[in-house]
Structure formats: structure tokens, C-alpha cells
Design an enzyme around this catalytic site. Structure first.
Site, mmCIF file in Angstrom:
data_model
loop_
_atom_site.group_PDB
_atom_site.id
_atom_site.type_symbol
_atom_site.label_atom_id
_atom_site.label_comp_id
_atom_site.label_asym_id
_atom_site.label_seq_id
_atom_site.Cartn_x
_atom_site.Cartn_y
_atom_site.Cartn_z
ATOM 1 N N LEU A 170 -6.815 3.570 -6.522
ATOM 2 C CA LEU A 170 -7.952 3.143 -7.330
ATOM 3 C C LEU A 170 -7.493 3.178 -8.780
ATOM 4 C CD1 LEU A 170 -11.331 4.816 -6.235
ATOM 5 C CD2 LEU A 170 -10.846 2.374 -6.420
ATOM 6 N N ASP A 171 -7.848 2.155 -9.548
ATOM 7 C CA ASP A 171 -7.489 2.146 -10.957
ATOM 8 C C ASP A 171 -8.058 3.373 -11.663
ATOM 9 O OD1 ASP A 171 -6.251 -0.330 -10.666
ATOM 10 O OD2 ASP A 171 -8.106 -1.414 -11.052
ATOM 11 N N LYS A 172 -7.439 3.726 -12.774
ATOM 12 C CA LYS A 172 -7.881 4.882 -13.563
ATOM 13 C C LYS A 172 -9.339 4.749 -13.968
ATOM 14 C CE LYS A 172 -6.738 7.534 -17.727
ATOM 15 N NZ LYS A 172 -5.810 7.680 -18.882
#
Length: 203
Positions: free
Chosen positions: A43-45
Site C-alpha cells: 500500500l502506498d505511504k
């Protein structure tokens, strides 16, 4: 016996245990005390929600590889009021710089009962926002954000709520739940684990 961990990744946390540049923020190491587990996908930051981790390499591959077509479901807060034509484009697939996306499952969504994001979303007073649900079974970098931007609905907040049959349910940000599996698809028992807890001895 394979172990699967369901983790509610907070905004700003990196989906890795090590190798993060200094000053880049919290990582999985700050939340997950279980040894020898690895994320099945990312998952992206700046995205939130369900991240799966496991100590079983075959299970990790089954979950994360697009060939196995595990549907990933997201609740997406967008800028603007989605029109039927925009939702249709998302569901049919849109053309991105790296090629067309596969058809997605898309529907308008009433505002969900979620935890407040930290830091809060920055709103533009003159522009309304709305929520949509998008399910995809590809794994391109920042795909959902790029899809909504392509149809004129920039993403403000993105929360993954399900991967296949595994759902976020009542996990709060930073909490995880441990599943001991008799097989990669059959949960044997679920143990909610608050942040800061340590694995039992011998695990």
C-alpha cells in the site's frame, strides 16, 4: 502451519520492515512484532487500510500475484461529484500511460463510517467531495489514484477494505489480527492483537 496477519496500515506508514531512508516515517517494524513475516503486496505511504502479511511464501505469491486475480476493494474519497459517465469509464477500464486497465467493479458509496485521518484531508471549500468503491485485480503502482484522476475525479483519501475474502472489518489504524491457517484459504482462529503486544513465546 501458515500464519496470516491482517493489518490496518495507517496513513504515512511505509509497507516495509527495513531499507527505508532516514526520516521517511514509520515502517511495519513499528507495528508488527511477529518475526519472519512479509507483506503480500503493498500500500502506498499515503494510502490506508488492509495489508496482508504472511510467513508462507506460496501464500504470499497467491495473494499478491495478479495472475491469481485476488480482487482488492478500495473506498475512495474523490474531489467532485461523480457522474454516471465517469463511473462507467472506471468500470470499463481507462487508458493510462502504461496501458489500459482491466474492467473494474465500481459504484457510488455513501460516506462510510471511518476513523479520522491523521493528518486530515485538505479540502477546497468551493469543490464538493464524494465516495466511491472500486475493486480491481491488477497491481500497478498507484493504479486507483491514476484511474480516478484520468476521469476527472482526483483522489483525496484511499482506504483498502478487502483483499479477496479477507476484510478490514473492525480493525483500527495500527491494529492487526493473526489468523492461523489450516490451509491457505481456511481460517482456523483469529486473534485480535493491539499495537505494542508481543508474540507469545514459541511463535
Amino acid at each position: 502451519m501458515p500464519r496470516l496477519i491482517l493489518f490496518n496500515k495507517p496513513h504515512g506508514v511505509l509497507s516495509q520492515f527495513s531499507g527505508a531512508p532516514a526520516g521517511s516515517g514509520e515502517t511495519l517494524r513499528d507495528f508488527i512484532p511477529w518475526p519472519d513475516v512479509y507483506p503480500a503486496g503493498r500500500l502506498d505511504k499515503d494510502s490506508e487500510g488492509l495489508l496482508l502479511l504472511t510467513d508462507d511464501g506460496q501464500l504470499q505469491h497467491r495473494i499478491s500475484h495478479p495472475r491469481h486475480k485476488a480482487w482488492k476493494t478500495y473506498w475512495v474519497q474523490v474531489e467532485g461529484e461523480p457522474q454516471a459517465s465517469q463511473l462507467a469509464r472506471l468500470s470499463q477500464g481507462v487508458l493510462l500511460k502504461d496501458g489500459p486497465t482491466l474492467p473494474a467493479r465500481v459504484r457510488a458509496l455513501p460516506e462510510p463510517d471511518l476513523w479520522p485521518r491523521d493528518p486530515p484531508i485538505r479540502f477546497r471549500q468551493s469543490i464538493p467531495t464524494a465516495w466511491i468503491e472500486i475493486a480491481i485485480h491488477e497491481g500497478r503502482n498507484r493504479q486507483v489514484r491514476r484511474m480516478t484522476a484520468e476521469v476527472g475525479l482526483p483522489t483525496l483519501r484511499l482506504v483498502r477494505v478487502a483483499i479477496g475474502d479477507w476484510r478490514l472489518e473492525r480493525l483500527r489504524p495500527g491494529e492487526h489480527r493473526v489468523l492461523s491457517l489450516e490451509s491457505p484459504s481456511i481460517p482456523r482462529r483469529a486473534i485480535p492483537v493491539p499495537r505494542g503486544s508481543r508474540p507469545p513465546r514459541g511463535s
